[in-house]
Motif scaffolding. Structure first.
Motif, mmCIF file in Angstrom:
data_model
loop_
_atom_site.group_PDB
_atom_site.id
_atom_site.type_symbol
_atom_site.label_atom_id
_atom_site.label_comp_id
_atom_site.label_asym_id
_atom_site.label_seq_id
_atom_site.Cartn_x
_atom_site.Cartn_y
_atom_site.Cartn_z
ATOM 1 N N ILE A 54 0.859 -1.188 0.000
ATOM 2 C CA ILE A 54 0.000 0.000 0.000
ATOM 3 C C ILE A 54 0.894 1.236 0.000
ATOM 4 N N ASP A 55 0.326 2.374 -0.375
ATOM 5 C CA ASP A 55 1.103 3.600 -0.523
ATOM 6 C C ASP A 55 1.297 4.326 0.809
ATOM 7 N N ASP A 56 2.259 5.248 0.786
ATOM 8 C CA ASP A 56 2.472 6.225 1.864
ATOM 9 C C ASP A 56 2.765 5.564 3.213
ATOM 10 N N GLN A 57 3.688 4.644 3.189
ATOM 11 C CA GLN A 57 4.149 3.983 4.405
ATOM 12 C C GLN A 57 5.618 4.324 4.646
ATOM 13 N N VAL A 58 6.090 4.093 5.842
ATOM 14 C CA VAL A 58 7.482 4.387 6.185
ATOM 15 C C VAL A 58 8.123 3.140 6.802
ATOM 16 N N ARG B 174 -0.698 -6.775 7.028
ATOM 17 C CA ARG B 174 0.152 -7.390 8.055
ATOM 18 C C ARG B 174 0.667 -8.750 7.596
ATOM 19 N N LEU B 175 -0.161 -9.547 6.954
ATOM 20 C CA LEU B 175 0.251 -10.881 6.513
ATOM 21 C C LEU B 175 1.277 -10.811 5.389
ATOM 22 N N ARG B 176 1.158 -9.822 4.495
ATOM 23 C CA ARG B 176 2.187 -9.658 3.464
ATOM 24 C C ARG B 176 3.532 -9.327 4.103
ATOM 25 N N ALA B 177 3.511 -8.457 5.101
ATOM 26 C CA ALA B 177 4.756 -8.111 5.787
ATOM 27 C C ALA B 177 5.321 -9.315 6.529
ATOM 28 N N ALA B 178 4.462 -10.118 7.128
ATOM 29 C CA ALA B 178 4.920 -11.315 7.844
ATOM 30 C C ALA B 178 5.612 -12.284 6.886
ATOM 31 N N ASP B 179 5.046 -12.471 5.708
ATOM 32 C CA ASP B 179 5.665 -13.362 4.725
ATOM 33 C C ASP B 179 7.045 -12.845 4.314
ATOM 34 N N ALA B 180 7.155 -11.534 4.140
ATOM 35 C CA ALA B 180 8.433 -10.954 3.747
ATOM 36 C C ALA B 180 9.467 -11.071 4.864
#
Length: 208
Positions: free
Chosen positions: A89-93, A178-184
């Motif tokens: 998603i956009d506009d994250q840090v 959150r799940l996409r980040a967990a996979d990464a």
């Protein structure tokens, strides 16, 4: 501890269980020349009421313990850098996910006669996890060697007056993010115990 209440863990029982399972942390006390820090193994009581630990006799922290002193033990868990690209998603840090528990309270020096029991409890806390290896016990040492060792270390106890936990696992994000980040994290994270952190991130936020 992280100031965002979304990441603060109010579940004292889980914080105690985490700290007991880790059994290793960073002890810190204030001193005249600045903070003193020591990395220590410890045993936390089942109810979280006190910590038992020992310090090598030359540790400068011991020179502060003519009377009990305020102290903190920071216990780190799994952690990883989180790239904003992983969210999809956009506009994250960028950020860093992690688990940590802090124990606070007065630290005191114990009589030397309490050291043997403390060492036995420390070994009994960790050795069963190494099964099927027979547990190591101090009685395997010759009395002379054990006595020489015990002259070099000093028993201490910290009464635990506060237990605080941070479980920063992207629980402020939507489930799919959150799940996409967990996979990464599991696939290519930068940190420690990445599989464990990924598994925690996959746990529904209400259960973390």
């Amino acid at each position: 501890m992280h100031p965002n209440p979304a990441f603060r863990k109010p579940d004292t029982a889980r914080n105690i269980a985490f700290a007991r399972a880790r059994g290793f942390g960073t002890l810190a006390l204030n001193a005249e020349g600045g903070p003193l820090i020591s990395h220590i193994p410890f045993v936390l009581a089942e109810d979280g009421g006190f910590v038992e630990l020992h310090l090598v006799r030359s540790n400068p922290i011991l020179r502060l313990l003519d009377a009990p002193q305020p102290a903190v033990i920071a216990i780190p868990g799994p952690d990883s850098y989180i790239s904003p690209d992983w969210y999809g998603i956009d506009d994250q840090v960028p950020t860093w996910n992690y688990v940590a528990v802090h124990l606070r309270g007065p630290l005191e020096r114990l009589p030397q006669g309490e050291l043997r029991g403390l060492l036995d409890r420390l070994a009994a806390h960790f050795e069963p996890r190494l099964a099927p290896k027979p547990p190591w016990i101090a009685d395997k040492m010759t009395p002379e060697a054990l006595e020489k060792l015990m002259r070099q270390i000093v028993p201490c106890r910290m009464q635990v007056e506060a237990i605080n936990g941070t479980w920063k696992l992207n629980q402020n994000k939507d489930d799919d993010v959150r799940l996409r980040a967990a996979d990464a994290v599991t696939a290519r994270g930068i940190g420690s115990e990445l599989d464990a952190l990924g598994a925690l991130m996959r746990t529904p936020p209400e259960q973390t």
